[in-house]
Design an enzyme around this catalytic site. Structure first.
Site, PDB file in Angstrom:
ATOM      1  N   HIS A   1       0.837  -1.204   0.000  1.00  0.00           N
ATOM      2  CA  HIS A   1       0.000   0.000   0.000  1.00  0.00           C
ATOM      3  C   HIS A   1       0.868   1.249   0.000  1.00  0.00           C
ATOM      4  O   HIS A   1       2.071   1.179   0.303  1.00  0.00           O
ATOM      5  CB  HIS A   1      -0.869   0.013   1.263  1.00  0.00           C
ATOM      6  CG  HIS A   1      -0.050   0.190   2.500  1.00  0.00           C
ATOM      7  ND1 HIS A   1       0.466  -0.873   3.205  1.00  0.00           N
ATOM      8  CD2 HIS A   1       0.418   1.299   3.105  1.00  0.00           C
ATOM      9  CE1 HIS A   1       1.185  -0.420   4.213  1.00  0.00           C
ATOM     10  NE2 HIS A   1       1.184   0.898   4.170  1.00  0.00           N
TER      11      HIS A   1
ATOM     12  N   HIS B   1       5.265   6.487  -0.957  1.00  0.00           N
ATOM     13  CA  HIS B   1       6.014   5.262  -1.248  1.00  0.00           C
ATOM     14  C   HIS B   1       5.181   4.023  -0.965  1.00  0.00           C
ATOM     15  O   HIS B   1       4.151   4.104  -0.294  1.00  0.00           O
ATOM     16  CB  HIS B   1       7.258   5.203  -0.342  1.00  0.00           C
ATOM     17  CG  HIS B   1       6.878   5.036   1.098  1.00  0.00           C
ATOM     18  ND1 HIS B   1       6.576   6.110   1.904  1.00  0.00           N
ATOM     19  CD2 HIS B   1       6.669   3.921   1.860  1.00  0.00           C
ATOM     20  CE1 HIS B   1       6.213   5.667   3.095  1.00  0.00           C
ATOM     21  NE2 HIS B   1       6.260   4.333   3.100  1.00  0.00           N
TER      22      HIS B   1
END
Ligand code: ACK
Length: 223
Positions: A69, A155
């Site tokens: 995620h 990220h």
């Protein structure tokens, strides 16, 4: 009696669809497999192993996180500053359960983490909380981080070394971006996927020739 306040999640973010997770894991594992065979990497092996001659199998070195995620807001069940305000934003409520495509533009490897840099679109930036880039950043790094564009921390954590928490990925990414901005890039190696550069102390940054895209769903997560 007062109505019970809705509970806040551990965090909000874009979650890769299961089939996308597999595709990204495979592609990025191939990169790790190649990286630890490169002469340039072997020259700096002690930054990973603590010893010069020792070998490292990066595939074993990093443990996979559960769900891939990209965190937008770490809420810590309401303990984190601004958690409630974020959960109540119209754009957050409207985005829940919606599909979105993330674009990965670089991969990073340090002795602590393996991660993917995400380039947020203008629409995705609306879900990125103001000040989130600076969360938990060491005072010494703060001026450099403040000079980076908002969303620089975005990220996907792909792996952590033993005893390291995923929060480290964003922090290591910011450090790398700050070093790049100061022109501190060392060795550069051309690879199939893109250009690999070394940024001292075991930090590696692969700029992808072609971004890797991944389909996601925006959602909250609680353990
Ligand atoms: O890779 P990540 O973004 O790093 O995904 C996990 C997620 O929240 C669940 O732990 C991130 N995370 C953990 N602590 C923090 C924090 N203090 N600030 C920002 N993100 C955090 C972690």
């Amino acid at each position: 009696t007062k109505p019970k306040e809705p509970e806040l999640p551990l965090f909000f973010g874009w979650f890769l669809l299961p089939e996308e997770e597999e595709r990204i894991k495979c592609a990025t594992m191939d990169f790790l497999k190649t990286l630890d065979t490169l002469e340039a990497f072997k020259e700096h092996i002690s930054e990973f192993t603590g010893e010069a001659e020792k070998e490292v199998d990066l595939e074993q070195y990093f443990q996979n996180p559960l769900h891939l995620h990209c965190t937008t807001k770490f809420c810590d069940y309401g303990k984190a500053e601004g958690a409630k305000e974020y959960a109540e934003l119209q754009v957050v409520k409207e985005s829940l359960a919606k599909s979105d495509e993330l674009s990965v533009t670089a991969l990073i490897v340090t002795p602590r983490i393996f991660g993917a840099r995400v380039a947020l679109t203008e629409t995705q930036m609306k879900l990125w909380p103001e000040g989130e880039d600076k969360e938990g950043v060491a005072p010494a790094l703060m001026p450099s981080v403040e000079a980076l564009p908002m969303g620089s921390r975005a990220h996907v954590t792909l792996g952590c070394s033993a005893g390291v928490e995923a929060v480290q990925t964003g922090l290591d990414l910011l450090e790398i971006l700050a070093l790049q901005k100061e022109g501190k890039e060392g060795t550069q190696v051309e690879m199939d996927l893109g250009t690999l550069s070394y940024l001292s102390e075991g930090r590696w940054f692969l700029t992808l020739r072609e971004p890797i895209t991944a389909d996601t769903t925006f959602s909250s997560f609680s353990d």
